[in-house]
Design an enzyme around this catalytic site. Structure first.
Site, short mmCIF file in Angstrom:
data_model
loop_
_atom_site.label_atom_id
_atom_site.label_comp_id
_atom_site.label_asym_id
_atom_site.label_seq_id
_atom_site.Cartn_x
_atom_site.Cartn_y
_atom_site.Cartn_z
N THR A 208 18.24 -2.74 -1.20
CA THR A 208 17.11 -2.84 -2.13
C THR A 208 16.67 -4.29 -2.32
OG1 THR A 208 18.68 -2.92 -3.96
CG2 THR A 208 17.76 -0.75 -3.44
N THR A 211 12.89 -5.35 -3.86
CA THR A 211 12.15 -4.21 -4.42
C THR A 211 11.18 -4.63 -5.53
OG1 THR A 211 14.07 -3.80 -5.83
CG2 THR A 211 13.83 -2.39 -3.90
N1 LIG Z 1 17.96 3.09 -5.85
C1 LIG Z 1 16.67 3.22 -6.20
N2 LIG Z 1 16.01 4.37 -5.97
C2 LIG Z 1 14.72 4.52 -6.30
N3 LIG Z 1 13.98 3.55 -6.88
C3 LIG Z 1 14.57 2.38 -7.13
C4 LIG Z 1 15.95 2.13 -6.81
N4 LIG Z 1 16.25 0.85 -7.17
C5 LIG Z 1 15.11 0.32 -7.68
N5 LIG Z 1 14.11 1.23 -7.68
C6 LIG Z 1 12.74 1.03 -8.11
O1 LIG Z 1 12.24 -0.13 -7.46
C7 LIG Z 1 11.32 -0.83 -8.31
C8 LIG Z 1 11.82 -2.25 -8.49
O2 LIG Z 1 12.82 -2.20 -9.49
P1 LIG Z 1 14.11 -3.10 -9.60
O3 LIG Z 1 14.71 -2.78 -10.94
O4 LIG Z 1 14.95 -2.93 -8.38
O5 LIG Z 1 13.45 -4.51 -9.58
P2 LIG Z 1 14.11 -5.92 -9.58
O6 LIG Z 1 15.51 -5.88 -10.09
O7 LIG Z 1 13.15 -6.79 -10.30
O8 LIG Z 1 14.12 -6.26 -8.06
P3 LIG Z 1 14.45 -7.69 -7.37
O9 LIG Z 1 15.92 -7.76 -7.17
O10 LIG Z 1 13.68 -7.63 -6.11
O11 LIG Z 1 13.97 -8.75 -8.31
C9 LIG Z 1 11.26 0.00 -9.60
O12 LIG Z 1 10.18 0.89 -9.51
C10 LIG Z 1 12.59 0.73 -9.59
O13 LIG Z 1 12.58 1.90 -10.37
#
Ligand SMILES: Nc1ncnc2c1ncn2[C@@H]1O[C@H](COP(=O)(O)OP(=O)(O)OP(=O)(O)O)[C@@H](O)[C@H]1O
Ligand SMILES: Cc1ncc(CO)c(N)n1
Length: 266
Positions: A208, A211
């Site tokens: 991920t 994401t």
């Molecule tokens: N395992 C997963 N399955 C489905 N959706 C996910 C999963 N992990 C994250 N998401 C989705 O991905 C998007 C980004 O969320 P996330 O919380 O991962 O962001 P983040 O922590 O800011 O990411 P980054 O590490 O890139 O800064 C959101 O819509 C979240 O719900």
């Protein structure tokens, strides 16, 4: 033929999965013309962040001035800002050129734990950048730092965080649920009046990387095309869910998602 323009103001990820690289790939997939202001270089791969090299304020000013005076963006996304000084420069130029439709991904810490924002810069993010936000997209730890809530675990706490972020000046808020330990990975979208759930199954993958960047860049791309805030976040949710479903096990650590999966699978 012309195209909407989107600008990303963010850090470079040499690993290609997050930051400027994720943003440009997403802009291309969503058919908007991508431009960039690089705030910092990171030496990064799927295993972690091996170095952070902030750009000089002179280089940041020059990039902002060059892009904003010629390739006027229809929407902007901000990501890794690194320092209070960089945040101040970015806020100054966004105001100077009356830029609208600003999506703020308040990046603080990389997935492996490396800090991408100096601790003392969180205040500047809150007071200088957040009031300019058309949409802000915190994950749960970021929402805790910005809202001051000590632990956001429940959906009620996510709603309370959204409300506090509106009070600080953000027009729309997406509190992302990626970091929860729930069976699904739903996010909450708030326009200050109504809450809309952005549903998604939780995909069982460790890959991920990037994401949050990809999700926010997709929102900016859709806003650049003139979509409403709700339509933009719904498209972004479908885009990131598809990208994670087809995540790429590249490298030895947390691999990137597949930015072209939505195009091939929808
Ligand atoms: N395992 C997963 N399955 C489905 N959706 C996910 C999963 N992990 C994250 N998401 C989705 O991905 C998007 C980004 O969320 P996330 O919380 O991962 O962001 P983040 O922590 O800011 O990411 P980054 O590490 O890139 O800064 C959101 O819509 C979240 O719900
Ligand atoms: C450059 C950069 N921006 C943002 C993130 C957060 O995913 C990252 N890992 N690297």
């Amino acid at each position: 033929m012309t195209k909407p323009i989107a600008l990303t103001i963010a850090g470079s990820d040499s690993g290609g999965g997050a930051g400027i690289q994720a943003d440009l790939k997403t802009f291309q997939e969503r058919d908007v013309f991508g431009t960039t202001v690089i705030t910092a270089l990171t030496a990064q791969n799927t295993e972690g962040v091996h170095g952070v090299f902030p750009e000089s304020l002179q280089a940041i000013d020059a990039q902002l001035e060059a892009v904003l005076t010629d390739l006027r963006p229809d929407a902007v996304k901000t990501g890794m800002m690194f320092s209070a000084e960089i945040i101040e420069r970015v806020a100054f130029y966004l105001k100077k050129y009356h830029v609208e439709r600003i999506v703020i991904d308040p990046v603080m810490i990389a997935k492996g734990g490396a800090p991408l924002l100096q601790q003392e810069a969180a205040d500047a993010l809150k007071t200088e950048l957040l009031p300019l936000a058309h949409t802000i997209t915190p994950n749960l730890p970021e929402a805790e730092v910005i809202s001051g809530l000590s632990s956001i675990q429940s959906e009620d706490a996510m709603k309370e965080a959204a409300s506090l972020l509106h009070d600080l000046g953000a027009a729309h808020v997406v509190v992302k649920g990626g970091h929860r330990e729930t069976e699904d990975a739903r996010d909450l979208f708030s326009d200050g009046r109504e809450i809309t759930v952005l549903p998604s199954p939780r995909i069982a993958t460790k890959h991920t990387h990037g994401t949050g960047c990809t999700f926010a860049a997709c929102i900016a791309a859709e806003l650049a095309k003139g979509e409403t805030a709700l339509a933009a976040v719904q498209t972004a949710k479908a885009f990131i869910t598809s990208a994670i479903t087809h995540a790429l096990p590249l490298g030895g650590g947390i691999g990137p998602t597949d930015h072209s999966a939505y195009r091939y699978n929808s």
